[in-house]
Design an enzyme around this catalytic site. Structure first.
Site, PDB file in Angstrom:
ATOM      1  N   HIS A 181       0.870  -1.183   0.000  1.00 28.21           N
ATOM      2  CA  HIS A 181       0.000   0.000   0.000  1.00 28.21           C
ATOM      3  C   HIS A 181       0.902   1.226   0.000  1.00 28.21           C
ATOM      4  CE1 HIS A 181      -3.713   2.291   0.787  1.00 28.21           C
ATOM      5  NE2 HIS A 181      -2.895   3.107   1.434  1.00 28.21           N
ATOM      6  N   CYS A 182       0.831   2.000  -1.077  1.00 28.46           N
ATOM      7  CA  CYS A 182       1.718   3.151  -1.240  1.00 28.46           C
ATOM      8  C   CYS A 182       0.969   4.433  -0.884  1.00 28.46           C
ATOM      9  CB  CYS A 182       2.223   3.220  -2.685  1.00 28.46           C
ATOM     10  SG  CYS A 182       3.372   4.585  -2.962  1.00 28.46           S
ATOM     11  N   PRO A 183       1.397   5.147   0.156  1.00 22.26           N
ATOM     12  CA  PRO A 183       0.715   6.407   0.490  1.00 22.26           C
ATOM     13  C   PRO A 183       0.960   7.502  -0.534  1.00 22.26           C
ATOM     14  CG  PRO A 183       2.626   6.078   1.906  1.00 22.26           C
ATOM     15  CD  PRO A 183       2.465   4.816   1.116  1.00 22.26           C
ATOM     16  N   ASN A 186      -1.784   6.946  -2.711  1.00 21.20           N
ATOM     17  CA  ASN A 186      -3.034   6.791  -1.945  1.00 21.20           C
ATOM     18  C   ASN A 186      -3.845   5.604  -2.460  1.00 21.20           C
ATOM     19  OD1 ASN A 186      -4.872   7.516   0.076  1.00 21.20           O
ATOM     20  ND2 ASN A 186      -6.088   8.754  -1.329  1.00 21.20           N
ATOM     21  N   ASN A 187      -3.143   4.523  -2.720  1.00 25.52           N
ATOM     22  CA  ASN A 187      -3.798   3.355  -3.300  1.00 25.52           C
ATOM     23  C   ASN A 187      -2.901   2.142  -3.089  1.00 25.52           C
ATOM     24  OD1 ASN A 187      -5.595   1.754  -4.658  1.00 25.52           O
ATOM     25  ND2 ASN A 187      -5.147   2.578  -6.688  1.00 25.52           N
TER      26      ASN A 187
END
Length: 289
Positions: A181-183, A186-187
């Site tokens: 999950h990559c901030p 945001n996905n």
């Protein structure tokens, strides 16, 4: 005739033992009560620690949901700042210095378009959500038996959990071939948007390298010589853009190199961590993994 004195001594010894036995029973009962109380204290501490962990996870999930849009805005702001520096200050200064700007502008447009396109596709494209478990189970039951493995259901979201799928606690659903999950986007990065994510890293690295190459001489003149090119605002914006691109390129060299290795070995970040743990355990057992 047997004398009565031995009988009296036996009676006295029995009375003494009966008088000493109640304190021993009281000690045993106290120990039992102490053990029960200690177990209750341990259970209360375990329950409290579970609650603390649960609240910590909730706080982390809320924090990640808030952090994601902030980092997306920050990334777009940095890209916008470097783009503003190029089209507002650099083109004008390079024209005054009789530097051919058409080819450089074409390269800049190409890189900027690919960076923004792949970045928005990474944000907006769904990483890949598996179907509902009941529907998938009915379809698998209709198929011939023995050709497919038994379907698994996620214990958290209730969806079908295929091979290489993992549950994302931030998004609250399973993701097919989940990488992480990559901030910054945001996905979740998974089956549906992994190629856009890798292309974004690639074109972003090329864009940073382009800016560093073009602004390198200006940065060298400002830092190491007494020559001053252009106006003061031009030098300030060029210095900021140069340092931003150097920092991003240094980070992308590590992150992009790691994902390049994952693509070559057909792994995800989660699978890489699992394989590293299994490899350590195999080495301890003297096995080859």
């Amino acid at each position: 005739m047997v004398s009565a004195e031995p009988r009296k001594k036996v009676a006295k010894d029995a009375e003494g033992k009966s008088e000493e036995s109640p304190p021993e029973e009281e000690k045993g009962g106290a120990r039992g009560m102490f053990g029960i109380a200690w177990r209750r204290v341990i259970l209360d501490l375990l329950r409290a620690s579970d609650r603390v962990l649960e609240y910590t996870q909730r706080f982390f999930h809320i924090f990640m949901r808030i952090l994601g849009p902030c980092l997306v805005c920050l990334a777009l702001s940095l890209i916008g700042f470097v783009t503003y520096t190029w089209f507002v200050y650099s083109i004008h200064e390079f024209q005054l210095q009789d530097i051919s700007i058409n080819s450089l502008s074409s390269i800049a447009f190409f890189l900027l378009g690919n960076i923004l396109y792949n970045y928005m596709k990474s944000i907006c494209t769904t990483a890949g959500t598996p179907p509902a478990f009941e529907e998938a189970k009915m379809e698998l039951n209709d198929a011939e038996e023995g050709k497919r493995a038994k379907p698994r259901q996620c214990g958290k979201c209730g969806l079908l959990k295929p091979t290489r799928a993992h549950h994302c606690s931030v998004c609250g659903r399973c993701v097919m071939k989940m990488d992480h999950h990559c901030p910054w986007v945001n996905n979740c990065v998974g089956h549906g948007n992994y190629r856009y994510f890798c292309l974004f890293l690639f074109y972003l690295a090329l864009g940073c390298l382009f800016v560093i190459t073009v602004y390198g001489s200006c940065f060298y003149d400002v830092i190491f010589t007494w020559r001053r090119r252009g106006s003061r605002s031009f030098r300030q914006y060029v210095m900021m853009s140069f340092m931003i691109c150097c920092s991003i390129l240094a980070a992308l060299s590590i992150l992009g190199g790691f994902h390049f290795y994952l693509v070559l070995t057909n792994q995800t970040t989660i699978e890489f961590q699992i394989n590293m743990i299994r490899r350590r355990e195999s080495r301890r057992n003297g096995e080859f993994y």
